[in-house]
Design a protein around this motif. Structure first.
Motif, mmCIF file in Angstrom:
data_model
loop_
_atom_site.group_PDB
_atom_site.id
_atom_site.type_symbol
_atom_site.label_atom_id
_atom_site.label_comp_id
_atom_site.label_asym_id
_atom_site.label_seq_id
_atom_site.Cartn_x
_atom_site.Cartn_y
_atom_site.Cartn_z
ATOM 1 N N ASP A 1 0.826 -1.165 -0.074
ATOM 2 C CA ASP A 1 0.085 0.069 0.041
ATOM 3 C C ASP A 1 0.767 1.301 0.044
ATOM 4 O O ASP A 1 0.704 2.226 -0.668
ATOM 5 N N GLU A 2 1.960 1.232 0.697
ATOM 6 C CA GLU A 2 2.871 2.359 0.727
ATOM 7 C C GLU A 2 3.349 2.580 -0.387
ATOM 8 O O GLU A 2 3.199 4.006 -0.950
ATOM 9 N N ILE A 3 4.123 1.864 -1.371
ATOM 10 C CA ILE A 3 4.488 1.950 -2.521
ATOM 11 C C ILE A 3 3.563 2.423 -3.603
ATOM 12 O O ILE A 3 3.758 3.184 -4.360
ATOM 13 N N ARG A 4 2.447 1.887 -3.416
ATOM 14 C CA ARG A 4 1.349 2.226 -4.254
ATOM 15 C C ARG A 4 0.914 3.694 -4.174
ATOM 16 O O ARG A 4 0.428 4.286 -5.103
ATOM 17 N N ARG A 5 0.772 4.016 -2.740
ATOM 18 C CA ARG A 5 0.651 5.585 -2.759
ATOM 19 C C ARG A 5 1.734 6.528 -3.398
ATOM 20 O O ARG A 5 1.517 7.524 -4.159
ATOM 21 N N ARG A 6 2.976 5.991 -3.023
ATOM 22 C CA ARG A 6 4.078 6.648 -3.457
ATOM 23 C C ARG A 6 4.459 6.669 -4.961
ATOM 24 O O ARG A 6 4.898 7.703 -5.475
ATOM 25 N N ARG A 7 4.295 5.376 -5.650
ATOM 26 C CA ARG A 7 4.347 5.432 -6.832
ATOM 27 C C ARG A 7 2.979 4.769 -7.516
ATOM 28 O O ARG A 7 2.946 3.376 -7.944
ATOM 29 N N PRO A 8 2.136 5.618 -8.027
ATOM 30 C CA PRO A 8 0.579 5.136 -8.254
ATOM 31 C C PRO A 8 0.674 4.868 -9.779
ATOM 32 O O PRO A 8 -0.250 5.618 -10.479
ATOM 33 N N PHE A 9 1.421 3.726 -9.932
ATOM 34 C CA PHE A 9 1.187 3.430 -11.282
ATOM 35 C C PHE A 9 -0.448 2.793 -11.844
ATOM 36 O O PHE A 9 -0.863 3.003 -12.820
ATOM 37 N N LEU A 10 -1.021 2.258 -10.726
ATOM 38 C CA LEU A 10 -2.428 1.969 -11.155
ATOM 39 C C LEU A 10 -3.349 2.974 -11.157
ATOM 40 O O LEU A 10 -4.173 3.001 -11.884
ATOM 41 N N ARG A 11 -3.125 4.030 -10.332
ATOM 42 C CA ARG A 11 -3.826 5.144 -10.607
ATOM 43 C C ARG A 11 -3.831 5.958 -11.831
ATOM 44 O O ARG A 11 -4.907 6.434 -12.453
ATOM 45 N N ASP A 12 -2.573 5.799 -12.531
ATOM 46 C CA ASP A 12 -2.108 6.465 -13.685
ATOM 47 C C ASP A 12 -2.535 5.793 -15.027
ATOM 48 O O ASP A 12 -2.054 6.431 -15.745
ATOM 49 N N ARG A 13 -2.821 4.721 -14.721
ATOM 50 C CA ARG A 13 -3.322 3.957 -16.128
ATOM 51 C C ARG A 13 -4.280 4.839 -16.987
ATOM 52 O O ARG A 13 -5.098 5.545 -16.580
ATOM 53 N N ARG A 14 -4.243 4.668 -18.401
ATOM 54 C CA ARG A 14 -4.906 5.011 -19.373
ATOM 55 C C ARG A 14 -5.691 4.173 -20.182
ATOM 56 O O ARG A 14 -5.310 3.802 -21.205
ATOM 57 N N PRO A 15 -6.552 3.199 -19.512
ATOM 58 C CA PRO A 15 -7.082 2.144 -20.249
ATOM 59 C C PRO A 15 -7.936 2.546 -21.517
ATOM 60 O O PRO A 15 -7.910 1.788 -22.507
#
Length: 280
Positions: free
Chosen positions: A249-263
């Motif tokens: 969770d910490e890394i996903r907040r700091r490095r939000p690859f999932l948030r920044d997807r453009r499907p």
């Protein structure tokens, strides 16, 4: 939490191979492992380069001896065990390459390998019918685990599916012996860990089977791509690592690859682009 990958040499004697696998699962549990992964179709020799109609003798029912051991070990130790088997389907003549996830002895997921090779000495399309469902993420009560099988590590869409479904641990049972693939084997697995900010556990077999020499390299990887543990070279054994699941969770907040997807951009592929150009 501790994660463990079992590295194993599959012999011609299935009961003996299962006994060795069980001893390694017991050892992992005794050392505190909460999730234990077995190699792809761990109890039987893997397919050879030339299709062999006699190979189907190795298939077993979903509740056959391989999974029976995994389920019992999972129940006995109160842990999660991911087992991989050559499944004889309910319909005669239908076979699958299947991974089963047991939590506390309960079967929680059946995933049938959906991407099958017919290359590099692995004619799997001859033996297995591909699965029709994406990998399922299982809530173990301690974390969320998803599984893809061997060749499927070449398809980043599958591991990304596990991450998008909330998976923190990706299990990858493999039977990998291809010399060219050995050079990129760990690179691929580390990439899955980094791109999806999750832990990756990979279990391979080792030793010579027919014309193939399986290279092991079973390991546990962290969400920054670091190698946390590896199994002994060319031997049965464990890759076992203690991990901090809060890192995910910490890394996903700091490095939000999932948030920044453009499907909405990824689906815009023309018909011409779906077929690779002919090699000149």
């Amino acid at each position: 939490m501790k994660l463990a990958a079992v590295q194993l040499k599959a012999g011609a004697d299935r009961p003996e191979t299962i006994r060795r696998a069980e001893a390694l699962v017991d050892d992992a549990a005794a050392q505190g492992a909460r999730i234990v992964l077995l190699p792809e179709m761990f109890a039987v020799p893997f397919v050879q380069p030339e299709p062999d109609p006699d190979y189907f003798v190795h298939a077993e029912a979903l509740d056959g001896p391989s999974n029976a051991m995994a389920a019992e070990a999972s129940r006995r130790h109160g842990i999660t065990v991911v087992s991989s088997v050559f499944e004889a389907g309910a319909v005669p003549g239908v076979y699958h390459n299947t991974a089963c996830t047991y939590v506390g002895g309960e079967l929680r997921s059946v995933y049938r390998k959906s991407h099958l090779p017919f290359s590099n000495g692995f004619p799997e399309k001859f033996y297995f019918r591909p699965g029709e469902t994406p990998p399922e993420v299982v809530d173990t009560g301690e974390t969320r685990v998803g599984t893809v099988i061997c060749y499927e590590r070449h398809f980043p869409e599958l591991s990304r599916t596990v991450a998008l479904d909330g998976g923190s641990v990706l299990c990858v049972p493999v039977a990998s012996a291809s010399a060219p693939m050995k050079e990129v084997f760990q690179l691929e697995l580390r990439a899955h860990a980094v791109f999806n900010s999750m832990f990756v556990v990979c279990a391979n077999r080792h030793g010579v089977e027919g014309t193939k020499e399986y290279f092991g390299l079973s390991a546990v990887y962290g969400p920054n791509g670091e190698v946390l543990a590896t199994a002994p070279d060319d031997a049965d054994g464990l890759a076992l690592a203690e991990v901090d699941l809060a890192q995910v969770d910490e890394i996903r907040r700091r490095r939000p690859f999932l948030r920044d997807r453009r499907p909405e951009l990824y689906g815009r592929v023309s018909a011409a682009q779906t077929v690779p150009p002919a090699l000149s």
